[in-house]
Enzyme design. Structure first.
Site: not given
Length: 379
Positions: A164, A127, A24, A106, A129, A275, A155, A251
């Site tokens: 991923r 941070q 991860y 985060s 979103y 990222h 972000t 970001k």
């Protein structure tokens, strides 16, 4: 165990962690071309060696958003940091605090804001979103402000999640993921005892505090996927700019036009970032994107950069390309997984020493002396 190079921490982390956690943090999106470009392009940047320049008073100190930093480095926001060491966000924040640099929490941390900020002396960064659940965003911003967070890192390069594929193979997601994670944990007893048993609760602390119930790892991908907002645009950030009275950093900037938009928006800083190669595979590395962005907006706001930074030499390269500060992501998590807080502190000591060697042999007494003149060429 003495670890003398930042690359050693990756190997140590791989040996200690269950595969779903190692991959991860280690992986990127799709075929991971951008992940590789980030490190390859940066290492190809040649430093210009200069000698006999009296480097007796060399200093790594700098100032950013009114804060004094011992060196131009901050720890980047990394989701699930608390799964890599027992209460990992607390340990990483303490390490950063002891070394005189900022820690960035985060949105999807294991430890909540209220657990981390009392453990450190210097102000923390946070941070966030842009999510569909604006109630959550307002709640977490209010809590961050109440906890003394100074800088908001917003972000913007995750309106949709990247693909991923490593996560599907490793057990982080995909069929029978929960059972696979259990079996992997049993085969890594050191991690299972220290983090799996002693590091609970394993929920997303900031989200759980808002929802009033635990948000477990099983809910992580689903909750984020359901809350990413592909309709995001600059106007969606305006209420946050009005609400947040501290520095605000955007970001996920990789294009000069977006950097100029950030200036027009009134951002205090940007992070030139792809990222870590975890979103859109095939985009350029940050080392290649940074010079043009710096030429376009240097002096209008602060320029931070991440993705591909693995050594103190890389930090110097990024500063020479136009950055004011760098963010470390993967490299500090490897160290955290291997040796906890002590590992992160040792890693930062390594970066310090590597930067001093690079600055001494490029004739840069101060961070401000690191310029394009410190490079042989930019290709």
């Amino acid at each position: 165990m003495i670890i003398s190079a930042s690359t050693d921490y990756r190997a140590a982390a791989k040996a200690k962690l269950p595969p779903f956690l190692f991959h991860y943090i280690d992986g990127g999106s799709y075929n991971e071309h951008t992940l590789r470009r980030n490190t390859d392009d940066l290492s190809d940047i040649a430093l210009r060696q200069r000698v006999l320049n009296n480097m007796e008073d060399l200093s790594l100190e700098t100032e950013l958003f009114g804060e004094k930093l011992a060196m131009p480095i901050a720890l980047a926001p990394v989701g699930l940091t608390g799964m890599y060491a027992r209460r990992g966000e607390v340990q990483a924040a303490k390490a950063a605090d002891n070394k005189g640099i900022p820690f960035t929490m985060s949105t999807v941390s294991v430890c909540p804001i209220e657990e981390v900020t009392p453990a450190i002396e210097r102000p923390m960064w946070f941070q966030l979103y842009v999510l569909k659940d604006r109630g959550f965003m307002r709640n977490v911003l209010e809590r961050a402000k109440a906890a003394g967070v100074t800088t908001l890192v917003f972000t913007v390069d995750m309106p949709v999640p990247g693909a991923r594929y490593r996560d599907m193979h490793s057990g982080m997601s995909g069929p029978n993921a929960a059972m696979r994670r259990i079996f992997q944990s049993m085969r890594h007893p050191s991690w299972a005892m220290d983090v799996g048993l002693m590091g609970k609760p394993h929920d997303l602390g900031n989200i759980s505090a808002y929802r009033g119930e635990p948000t477990k790892l099983e809910d992580y991908i689903g909750w984020l996927g359901a809350n990413f907002d592909p309709s995001i645009c600059w106007k969606d950030l305006e209420w946050i700019r009005d609400f947040w009275d501290g520095p605000m950093v955007i970001k996920g900037i990789l294009d000069t036009e977006d950097a100029k938009d950030a200036v027009r928006f009134g951002a205090d800083g940007i992070v030139v970032s792809n990222h870590g190669g975890r979103q859109l595979d095939g985009v350029m590395s940050t080392a290649r994107a940074l010079p043009d962005i710096a030429d376009a907006v240097k002096g209008d706001l602060k320029i931070l950069v991440d993705s591909g930074i693995r050594t103190g030499l890389d930090v110097v390269r990024m500063l020479a390309l136009g950055a004011d500060c760098t963010l470390l992501g993967r490299s500090f998590v490897y160290a955290l997984a291997a040796q906890g807080q002590a590992g992160v502190e040792n890693l930062l000591d390594l970066y310090d020493k590597e930067m001093r060697v690079a600055m001494t042999l490029t004739g840069a007494n101060t961070i401000q002396d690191i310029t394009r003149e410190s490079l042989v060429k930019i290709s």
